[in-house]
Structure formats: structure tokens, C-alpha cells
Design a protein around this motif. Structure first.
Motif, PDB file in Angstrom:
ATOM      1  N   LYS A 254     -13.536   9.047 -28.596  1.00 51.72           N
ATOM      2  CA  LYS A 254     -14.377   9.037 -27.406  1.00 51.72           C
ATOM      3  C   LYS A 254     -13.588   9.569 -26.215  1.00 51.72           C
ATOM      4  O   LYS A 254     -12.402   9.293 -26.068  1.00 51.72           O
ATOM      5  CB  LYS A 254     -14.836   7.606 -27.096  1.00 51.72           C
ATOM      6  N   VAL A 255     -14.277  10.300 -25.379  1.00 43.52           N
ATOM      7  CA  VAL A 255     -13.751  10.765 -24.094  1.00 43.52           C
ATOM      8  C   VAL A 255     -14.711  10.263 -23.026  1.00 43.52           C
ATOM      9  O   VAL A 255     -15.935  10.397 -23.170  1.00 43.52           O
ATOM     10  CB  VAL A 255     -13.646  12.307 -24.050  1.00 43.52           C
ATOM     11  N   VAL A 256     -14.155   9.676 -21.979  1.00 37.62           N
ATOM     12  CA  VAL A 256     -14.943   9.277 -20.818  1.00 37.62           C
ATOM     13  C   VAL A 256     -14.380  10.026 -19.621  1.00 37.62           C
ATOM     14  O   VAL A 256     -13.177   9.978 -19.372  1.00 37.62           O
ATOM     15  CB  VAL A 256     -14.892   7.753 -20.578  1.00 37.62           C
TER      16      VAL A 256
ATOM     17  N   LEU B  18     -16.728  18.286 -17.640  1.00 36.66           N
ATOM     18  CA  LEU B  18     -16.007  17.578 -18.699  1.00 36.66           C
ATOM     19  C   LEU B  18     -15.829  18.417 -19.952  1.00 36.66           C
ATOM     20  O   LEU B  18     -14.998  18.085 -20.802  1.00 36.66           O
ATOM     21  CB  LEU B  18     -16.680  16.239 -19.009  1.00 36.66           C
TER      22      LEU B  18
ATOM     23  N   SER C 249     -13.082  18.411 -23.258  1.00 39.88           N
ATOM     24  CA  SER C 249     -13.563  18.449 -24.641  1.00 39.88           C
ATOM     25  C   SER C 249     -13.130  19.728 -25.350  1.00 39.88           C
ATOM     26  O   SER C 249     -12.699  19.695 -26.504  1.00 39.88           O
ATOM     27  CB  SER C 249     -15.090  18.331 -24.669  1.00 39.88           C
TER      28      SER C 249
ATOM     29  N   HIS D 161     -15.605  14.678 -30.574  1.00 39.71           N
ATOM     30  CA  HIS D 161     -15.701  13.291 -30.131  1.00 39.71           C
ATOM     31  C   HIS D 161     -17.037  12.986 -29.469  1.00 39.71           C
ATOM     32  O   HIS D 161     -17.777  13.902 -29.091  1.00 39.71           O
ATOM     33  CB  HIS D 161     -14.575  13.003 -29.120  1.00 39.71           C
TER      34      HIS D 161
ATOM     35  N   ARG E  25     -18.803  11.396 -26.011  1.00 39.33           N
ATOM     36  CA  ARG E  25     -18.338  11.552 -24.636  1.00 39.33           C
ATOM     37  C   ARG E  25     -19.353  11.023 -23.638  1.00 39.33           C
ATOM     38  O   ARG E  25     -20.552  11.079 -23.864  1.00 39.33           O
ATOM     39  CB  ARG E  25     -18.087  13.030 -24.352  1.00 39.33           C
ATOM     40  N   SER E  26     -18.830  10.530 -22.527  1.00 38.59           N
ATOM     41  CA  SER E  26     -19.638  10.197 -21.356  1.00 38.59           C
ATOM     42  C   SER E  26     -19.089  10.987 -20.180  1.00 38.59           C
ATOM     43  O   SER E  26     -17.876  11.102 -20.017  1.00 38.59           O
ATOM     44  CB  SER E  26     -19.557   8.702 -21.037  1.00 38.59           C
ATOM     45  N   ALA E  27     -19.997  11.538 -19.366  1.00 42.09           N
ATOM     46  CA  ALA E  27     -19.623  12.274 -18.158  1.00 42.09           C
ATOM     47  C   ALA E  27     -20.345  11.617 -16.993  1.00 42.09           C
ATOM     48  O   ALA E  27     -21.567  11.643 -16.924  1.00 42.09           O
ATOM     49  CB  ALA E  27     -20.019  13.745 -18.280  1.00 42.09           C
TER      50      ALA E  27
ATOM     51  N   VAL F  62     -10.032  11.527 -16.581  1.00 43.03           N
ATOM     52  CA  VAL F  62     -10.445  11.493 -17.985  1.00 43.03           C
ATOM     53  C   VAL F  62      -9.651  10.423 -18.728  1.00 43.03           C
ATOM     54  O   VAL F  62      -8.437  10.316 -18.557  1.00 43.03           O
ATOM     55  CB  VAL F  62     -10.202  12.874 -18.661  1.00 43.03           C
TER      56      VAL F  62
ATOM     57  N   VAL G  77      -9.206   8.807 -22.823  1.00 40.20           N
ATOM     58  CA  VAL G  77      -9.402   9.219 -24.211  1.00 40.20           C
ATOM     59  C   VAL G  77      -9.100   8.044 -25.137  1.00 40.20           C
ATOM     60  O   VAL G  77      -8.151   7.286 -24.893  1.00 40.20           O
ATOM     61  CB  VAL G  77      -8.464  10.413 -24.545  1.00 40.20           C
TER      62      VAL G  77
END
Length: 155
Positions: A93-95, A111, A115, A128, A130-132, A146, A148
Motif C-alpha cells: 500500500k502507498v498513501v 501520486l 507509484s 500496490h 493506494r490512497s491519494a 508519501v 509505504v
């Protein structure tokens, strides 16, 4: 040199030193087979190359490049905990947070910088969820932040 670092070199990138914490936290923490990074700002050589809101003082294109820097800093934080980036089984996950002008709605495109970097460096392992998220302000007036979450292979 790990395969991941060789790929970084092939892309003309080098893993930076870990950005020192700005407050009472660790840049990354391992729990079981997961490594969680703290929010990574786009610091280069200890400072932000640009500050301000995306859609006002910072263009979306500049912000996308800053998100790439954040992802590179996140990889450095992961390495500081596990020692070898080849242990990454996948990015889970990436936020991402984008300090946005009130009418800016392009957070996902910003974002993509993070990614896309993770995909370029890690291939399928870099794909992944992701939330942006658009926010009013970030630490030090950074345009982007960011975090991760990576899963590791068994040691």
C-alpha cells in the motif's frame, strides 16, 4: 549491490541517506514480515527543493516529481530497517498526501510519481493499492508526503 539497487542505478538513481525524523518517530518500523514507513517528504540533501500548495505555488508536474523523490526516500527508509531491498516481496500500500490549493483535484496524478517509480524499480512487486488525499498543509510546507507499506520475503 542488490538487484533493486542495480535497477536504481540503471535508471540513473541512487538511494539517498535516510531522512532524519522531524519529531518523535522512526523513519520505518518492521512488524513481522511488514515494514511501515513514516510519511516521507521530498527531502533532497536535507532540505525541501520547493514548498507550497499544488495547484498554486507548485505545478502538478513538479509535485509528481516530488512524489518520486518521496518514494525513493521511502525505499531508503525500508533499507535502513531490513538491510537489503531484495527482501521486498511486494509493495502492499502507498498513501500519499498532497498539500492542495482549494480548487486542485489532481491528487491521483501527483501520486502517480511515487507509484510509477516503485513500478519502474520493483516491477510487479511494486504494484500496490493506494490512497491519494488532498490536505490543507503538510510539515515544513511540503507539497507532497508519501508513506509505504511493504511485505518482506522470509529471512
Amino acid at each position: 549491490m542488490s538487484a533493486v539497487e542495480a535497477k536504481l542505478a540503471e535508471l540513473g538513481l541512487t538511494l539517498p541517506d535516510v531522512v532524519p525524523p522531524l519529531a518523535a518517530y522512526q523513519p520505518a518500523v518492521q512488524s513481522g514480515v511488514y515494514v511501515y514507513t513514516a510519511g516521507q517528504l521530498p527531502m533532497v540533501d536535507g532540505k525541501l527543493p520547493v514548498t507550497g500548495k499544488v495547484g498554486a505555488e507548485v505545478t502538478p508536474e513538479e509535485a509528481k516529481e516530488l512524489a518520486r523523490t518521496c518514494a525513493l526516500n521511502a525505499l531508503a527508509a525500508v533499507k535502513s530497517v531490513v538491510g537489503d531491498l531484495d527482501r521486498i516481496a511486494r509493495v502492499v500500500k502507498v498513501v500519499g498526501f498532497v498539500a492542495s490549493a482549494s480548487d486542485f483535484t489532481g491528487q491521483p496524478a501527483v501520486l502517480n510519481g511515487a507509484s510509477e517509480l516503485l513500478g519502474e524499480v520493483l516491477g510487479e512487486k511494486g504494484v500496490h493499492a493506494r490512497s491519494a488525499v488532498g490536505v490543507a498543509v503538510l510539515p515544513l510546507d511540503a507539497p507532497v508526503e508519501v508513506e509505504v507499506l511493504v511485505e518482506l520475503t522470509q529471512a
